[in-house]
Design an enzyme around this catalytic site. Structure first.
Site, PDB file in Angstrom:
ATOM      1  N   LYS A  77       7.398  -2.479   9.039  1.00 46.58           N
ATOM      2  CA  LYS A  77       6.845  -2.024   7.759  1.00 46.58           C
ATOM      3  C   LYS A  77       5.666  -1.115   8.064  1.00 46.58           C
ATOM      4  O   LYS A  77       4.879  -1.402   8.977  1.00 46.58           O
ATOM      5  CB  LYS A  77       6.401  -3.254   6.943  1.00 46.58           C
ATOM      6  CG  LYS A  77       5.830  -2.934   5.571  1.00 46.58           C
ATOM      7  CD  LYS A  77       5.520  -4.214   4.804  1.00 46.58           C
ATOM      8  CE  LYS A  77       4.992  -3.949   3.402  1.00 46.58           C
ATOM      9  NZ  LYS A  77       4.731  -5.192   2.648  1.00 46.58           N
ATOM     10  N   SER A 156       6.891  -5.652  -1.908  1.00 44.09           N
ATOM     11  CA  SER A 156       6.556  -4.330  -1.418  1.00 44.09           C
ATOM     12  C   SER A 156       7.308  -3.955  -0.139  1.00 44.09           C
ATOM     13  O   SER A 156       7.346  -2.789   0.218  1.00 44.09           O
ATOM     14  CB  SER A 156       5.049  -4.239  -1.164  1.00 44.09           C
ATOM     15  OG  SER A 156       4.675  -5.151  -0.138  1.00 44.09           O
ATOM     16  N   SER A 180       6.108 -10.435  -1.076  1.00 41.81           N
ATOM     17  CA  SER A 180       6.723  -9.192  -0.595  1.00 41.81           C
ATOM     18  C   SER A 180       7.681  -9.304   0.587  1.00 41.81           C
ATOM     19  O   SER A 180       8.290  -8.312   0.967  1.00 41.81           O
ATOM     20  CB  SER A 180       5.642  -8.174  -0.247  1.00 41.81           C
ATOM     21  OG  SER A 180       5.168  -7.615  -1.429  1.00 41.81           O
TER      22      SER A 180
HETATM   23  N1  GLN Z   1       4.177  -7.996  -6.137  1.00 42.64           N
HETATM   24  C1  GLN Z   1       2.951  -8.536  -5.657  1.00 42.64           C
HETATM   25  C2  GLN Z   1       1.840  -7.517  -5.823  1.00 42.64           C
HETATM   26  O1  GLN Z   1       2.116  -6.475  -6.311  1.00 42.64           O
HETATM   27  C3  GLN Z   1       3.070  -8.982  -4.242  1.00 42.64           C
HETATM   28  C4  GLN Z   1       2.994  -7.897  -3.263  1.00 42.64           C
HETATM   29  C5  GLN Z   1       2.930  -8.388  -1.842  1.00 42.64           C
HETATM   30  O2  GLN Z   1       3.290  -9.527  -1.554  1.00 42.64           O
HETATM   31  N2  GLN Z   1       2.444  -7.529  -0.958  1.00 42.64           N
HETATM   32  O3  GLN Z   1       0.731  -7.737  -5.502  1.00 42.64           O
END
Ligand code: GLN
Length: 491
Positions: A77, A156, A180
């Site tokens: 990532k 994400s 995420s």
């Molecule tokens: N959807 C969540 C956010 O927008 C989690 C994102 C994540 O785990 N990086 O913060």
């Protein structure tokens, strides 16, 4: 013969060791697939760097100095800093940024001495600074879901889930702050695990919300996740002040342990009104499968599940507003060309470099931390966070593992929630509780729901119970074949 890209990390590692295939051949094969990709999963490729790493892995395999996963291709990532590839965190703020060092997780998985020996194929797309649930917040491009290209891959870590599902790489890293790893794994029909907070070093992982961020593997099988997670974890006390002083473990050690008598807690709050019928059916069917495997289902309650949304969306932005203050156009990151003095330089650099969702979170975070609101919002959220952790400990008095859906729905259509941040936030309801409590959690393919899209079963364990979660996931995968199904193939 099975195509190389259909083989698991575990299988490829054994083939490499037996000299049936070389790291260079594999690197070429997966590079070619990744170069031809049109899903938007990759933000950067660097064939020379990948092939140089493969050459090093081949050398180590020949010399007998290779790590356990030597020569197996993977991708990171784009939130882990790497010396061989640019690192952007999906943001224009870091366009062209090249780190002078590798993140600890990158080093531990890679071909450096002492590393597992995996070869990095490239950097994977993500929501900007990991803020999002659909990958549509990437400043560069959206990613399409390989099961249906009109849908999001989740976020994400959407580049990671799409790349693994489309077999561009056998495995990838992801990060999970509020879901995420688990949610994109669920949306793309792959397996992913977030370990106990503090297990994997955050050094070199660009910070979003430091008290929540954790790295973890995403692959097709639980076994592959176990092998990678074993390499990724371990203390990094000098570099990460929240790293736990807990030795690395072999998370694959219990993979074949029987599940007889395993007590699976099923929280009633995870099966309420908003749960899509197709998701519910797939989750129910895997719970039945667990009963056949000898597990017992125990009804439990996690009464503050709904509160995890406001609590998370106060705490995470608060930490983000502080973490992102470092991007000021001076130390690193984008600097505006158009300024008159220092303050206008700060303002314009940040206005130009950050996307809309990131700005929204910085503003929310600054607000909840400001004088007069701190007690009402931030402190209150911290108190409820503690209660959410306590609820889990109550539940673990009567069960070993908690199971439920990862997300209320299958992957939604690109653009469907793009203009509605709150709709995105609400979809995180089932992943946020374990994040706030710092517990390990994973997503395991559990079948298909609405429109034939993949559904993930979420398994949550108590602190340090990753091996138990991976065992439960592995046993389910031995009894089902959802993790072997392919986008475009028969569902
Ligand atoms: N959807 C969540 C956010 O927008 C989690 C994102 C994540 O785990 N990086 O913060």
């Amino acid at each position: 013969m099975t195509a190389l890209h259909d083989l698991s990390v575990a299988f490829l590692a054994a083939e490499l060791r037996a000299k049936k295939v070389s790291a260079t051949e594999l690197a070429q094969h997966f590079l070619a697939r990744s170069q031809a990709d049109t899903s938007g999963a990759f933000l950067s490729l660097n064939p020379e760097a990948t092939l140089a790493q493969a050459k090093e892995a081949d050398f180590q395999l020949a010399a007998g100095t290779a790590g356990p996963l030597a020569g197996v291709p993977m991708a990171h990532k784009d939130i882990f800093v790497t010396t061989d590839f640019p690192t952007t965190a999906g943001s224009k703020m870091l366009e062209g940024y090249r780190s002078p060092f590798d993140a600890t997780v990158v080093r531990k998985l890679g071909v450096q001495p002492g590393g597992a020996g995996m070869v990095n194929v490239g950097k994977l797309n993500c929501d900007e600074f990991a803020m999002g649930s659909s990958n549509e917040n990437s400043a560069y491009k959206s990613v399409t879901n390989p099961w249906d290209t009109s849908r999001v891959p989740g976020g994400s870590s959407g580049g990671s889930s799409a790349a693994v599902a489309a077999r561009l790489v056998p495995a990838a890293t992801g990060t999970d702050t509020g879901g995420s790893i688990r949610q994109p794994a669920s949306f793309c029909g792959i397996t992913g695990i977030k370990p106990t907070y503090g297990r994997a070093s955050r050094y070199g992982m660009i910070a979003y919300a430091s008290s929540l961020d954790q790295a973890g593997p995403m692959a097709r099988t639980a076994e592959d996740c176990a092998l990678m997670l074993s390499a990724m974890c371990g203390p990094d006390l000098d570099r990460d002040s929240t790293s736990l002083d807990v030795p690395a473990e072999n998370f694959a050690r219990d993979l074949n342990a029987p599940l007889d008598g395993l007590r699976i807690g099923v929280p009633k709050e995870f099966f309420g009104e908003g749960l899509a019928a197709g998701v519910r059916a797939a989750v129910d069917a895997s719970l039945k499968e667990y009963e056949k495997l000898g597990a017992k289902l125990i009804p439990i309650s996690l009464p503050r599940t709904e509160l995890s949304i406001p609590v998370y969306y106060i705490i995470a932005p608060a930490e983000a507003s502080s973490n992102l203050s470092r991007f000021d156009g001076v130390k690193f990151g984008h600097r505006t060309k158009d300024y008159t003095d220092l303050v206008s330089m700060y303002k314009r650099s940040r206005a130009e470099g950050f996307g809309e969702e990131v700005k929204r979170r910085i503003m929310t975070g600054a607000y909840v931390l400001s004088h007069g609101y701190y007690d009402a919002y931030y402190l209150q959220a911290q108190k409820i966070r503690r209660m959410i952790s306590d609820d889990f400990q109550q539940a673990f008095q009567v069960c070993d593992v908690i199971a439920g859906p990862v997300a209320p729905t299958v992957a939604w259509k690109l653009g469907e929630k793009a203009d509605d941040p709150v709709a995105n936030y609400l979809a995180d309801i089932f992943t946020l509780p374990a994040s706030l409590a710092g517990l390990p959690g994973m997503s395991v393919p559990a079948g298909f729901g609405e429109e034939g899209m993949p559904v993930g079963l979420q398994l949550i364990g108590n602190y340090f119970k990753e091996a138990q979660l991976l065992n439960a996931a592995h046993r389910l995968q031995q009894a089902t074949d959802f993790h072997l199904r392919q986008p475009g193939g028969t569902k």
